[in-house]
Design a protein around this motif. Structure first.
Motif, PDB file in Angstrom:
ATOM      1  N   TYR A 149       0.807  -1.223   0.000  1.00 34.95           N
ATOM      2  CA  TYR A 149       0.000   0.000   0.000  1.00 34.95           C
ATOM      3  C   TYR A 149       0.844   1.280   0.000  1.00 34.95           C
ATOM      4  O   TYR A 149       0.857   2.035   0.983  1.00 34.95           O
ATOM      5  CB  TYR A 149      -0.963   0.010   1.192  1.00 34.95           C
ATOM      6  N   PRO A 150       1.567   1.539  -1.073  1.00 34.15           N
ATOM      7  CA  PRO A 150       2.373   2.761  -1.146  1.00 34.15           C
ATOM      8  C   PRO A 150       1.542   4.000  -0.797  1.00 34.15           C
ATOM      9  O   PRO A 150       0.397   4.131  -1.221  1.00 34.15           O
ATOM     10  CB  PRO A 150       2.818   2.791  -2.616  1.00 34.15           C
ATOM     11  N   GLY A 151       2.134   4.869  -0.024  1.00 33.68           N
ATOM     12  CA  GLY A 151       1.442   6.091   0.356  1.00 33.68           C
ATOM     13  C   GLY A 151       0.641   5.993   1.634  1.00 33.68           C
ATOM     14  O   GLY A 151       0.062   6.979   2.093  1.00 33.68           O
ATOM     15  N   ALA A 152       0.606   4.800   2.228  1.00 33.58           N
ATOM     16  CA  ALA A 152      -0.132   4.626   3.475  1.00 33.58           C
ATOM     17  C   ALA A 152       0.696   5.132   4.658  1.00 33.58           C
ATOM     18  O   ALA A 152       1.840   5.567   4.508  1.00 33.58           O
ATOM     19  CB  ALA A 152      -0.486   3.151   3.666  1.00 33.58           C
ATOM     20  N   SER A 174       8.188   3.380   7.717  1.00 36.38           N
ATOM     21  CA  SER A 174       8.301   3.255   6.263  1.00 36.38           C
ATOM     22  C   SER A 174       7.505   2.044   5.769  1.00 36.38           C
ATOM     23  O   SER A 174       7.101   1.183   6.549  1.00 36.38           O
ATOM     24  CB  SER A 174       9.765   3.113   5.866  1.00 36.38           C
ATOM     25  N   GLN A 175       7.312   1.971   4.452  1.00 33.30           N
ATOM     26  CA  GLN A 175       6.586   0.837   3.878  1.00 33.30           C
ATOM     27  C   GLN A 175       7.355  -0.459   4.065  1.00 33.30           C
ATOM     28  O   GLN A 175       6.772  -1.512   4.294  1.00 33.30           O
ATOM     29  CB  GLN A 175       6.326   1.073   2.386  1.00 33.30           C
ATOM     30  N   LYS A 235      -4.785   3.507   5.557  1.00 32.55           N
ATOM     31  CA  LYS A 235      -4.909   4.179   4.260  1.00 32.55           C
ATOM     32  C   LYS A 235      -6.380   4.343   3.891  1.00 32.55           C
ATOM     33  O   LYS A 235      -7.153   3.381   3.962  1.00 32.55           O
ATOM     34  CB  LYS A 235      -4.179   3.408   3.158  1.00 32.55           C
ATOM     35  N   ASP A 236      -6.736   5.540   3.480  1.00 32.51           N
ATOM     36  CA  ASP A 236      -8.072   5.832   2.956  1.00 32.51           C
ATOM     37  C   ASP A 236      -9.177   5.351   3.884  1.00 32.51           C
ATOM     38  O   ASP A 236     -10.196   4.810   3.440  1.00 32.51           O
ATOM     39  CB  ASP A 236      -8.251   5.184   1.573  1.00 32.51           C
TER      40      ASP A 236
END
Length: 211
Positions: free
Chosen positions: A163-166, A176-177, A193-194
Motif C-alpha cells: 500500500y504505497p502512500g499509506a 516506512s513501507q 490508508k483511505d
C-alpha cells in the motif's frame, strides 16, 4: 389489395421483427429474399424485404428496409470492496445514451458511498442493455508480511507492508513501507490508508551459519 409493410425500420442486434403483408383471405404471398409464402415472416438481418400479394388476378408489391445495429454493451465492472469515506464512481459508458439507475438517477455516472447492488438500464436508439455491480465497504485493510521464516545469522530480510502512500507503524518504531531486519523476533505492522486499517505480523528465526 392494401399491402403496407410500414416504413423502413431499425432493430437491435439479437432481436427480430415480424413483417406482415396483411390478411387477404385466399391471396398468394411471395417474399423476397427467401421465397416464403406466408402472410408474415420474421427477420433478424439487415436487408430490403419485399412481398408480392396476388388475389383475384391483382398483384401488389411492397417493400421495407430493415437495418440491424450493434447491441449495447453495458459493463460496470466486477463487484468491489472499498474503504469507508471513499465514494465509488459507477460509469455505464455508451456516450449519448439515456440511463436509468436503480437509485433513480439518470446520468451516465453516479457516485455512491453506500453498500448495495446497483443496476442500470441504458437505452440508445432502438437498443437497450443493462448491467449491475455490488459495492461493499470494509474498514479492514488486508495486510500480509508473508509466512514465518528462517534466515541465516549475519543476513537480513526485507519486510514489505504494501500500500504505497499509506501510514505505517512497525513494532520496531519504523514508519516506512519496508523495513530490513536481521534479528530473531516477531515483527508486526499497522497500516492505515483511505479510512482503512490493517495489521500483520511475521516471526523471524535465525540459524547458525555453516562453519
Amino acid at each position: 389489395i392494401p399491402v403496407d409493410l410500414g416504413v423502413d425500420t431499425t432493430i437491435c442486434e439479437g432481436t427480430s421483427i415480424i413483417l406482415d403483408a396483411g390478411n387477404h383471405g385466399a391471396a398468394i404471398y411471395e417474399w423476397t429474399p427467401g421465397g416464403q409464402t406466408t402472410q408474415t415472416i420474421t427477420v433478424s438481418e439487415s436487408g430490403t424485404y419485399s412481398v408480392a400479394v396476388t388475389k383475384d388476378g391483382c398483384k401488389v408489391i411492397d417493400a421495407i428496409k430493415v437495418t440491424v445495429v450493434p447491441a449495447l454493451n453495458v459493463t460496470l465492472g466486477n463487484d468491489t470492496t472499498v474503504c469507508p469515506g471513499n465514494p465509488v464512481i459507477l460509469d455505464a459508458g455508451n456516450p449519448g445514451a439515456t440511463y436509468l439507475w436503480s437509485t433513480g438517477e439518470t446520468t451516465r455516472t453516479i457516485t455512491t458511498d453506500t453498500a448495495g447492488l446497483y443496476t442500470v438500464t441504458v437505452s440508445k436508439g432502438t437498443c437497450s442493455g443493462s448491467g449491475s455491480l455490488r459495492v461493499n465497504f470494509n474498514d479492514m485493510l488486508p495486510v500480509s508480511l508473508g509466512t514465518d521464516t528462517t534466515i541465516c545469522e549475519g543476513t537480513s530480510i526485507t519486510l514489505d507492508a504494501g500500500y504505497p502512500g499509506a501510514v505505517y507503524n512497525w513494532s520496531n518504531a519504523a514508519t516506512s513501507q519496508t523495513i530490513t531486519v536481521g534479528d530473531a523476533g516477531v515483527y508486526s505492522v499497522t497500516v492505515s490508508k483511505d479510512g482503512c486499517v490493517g495489521t500483520a505480523q511475521i516471526e523471524l528465526s535465525l540459524v547458525s551459519a555453516a562453519k
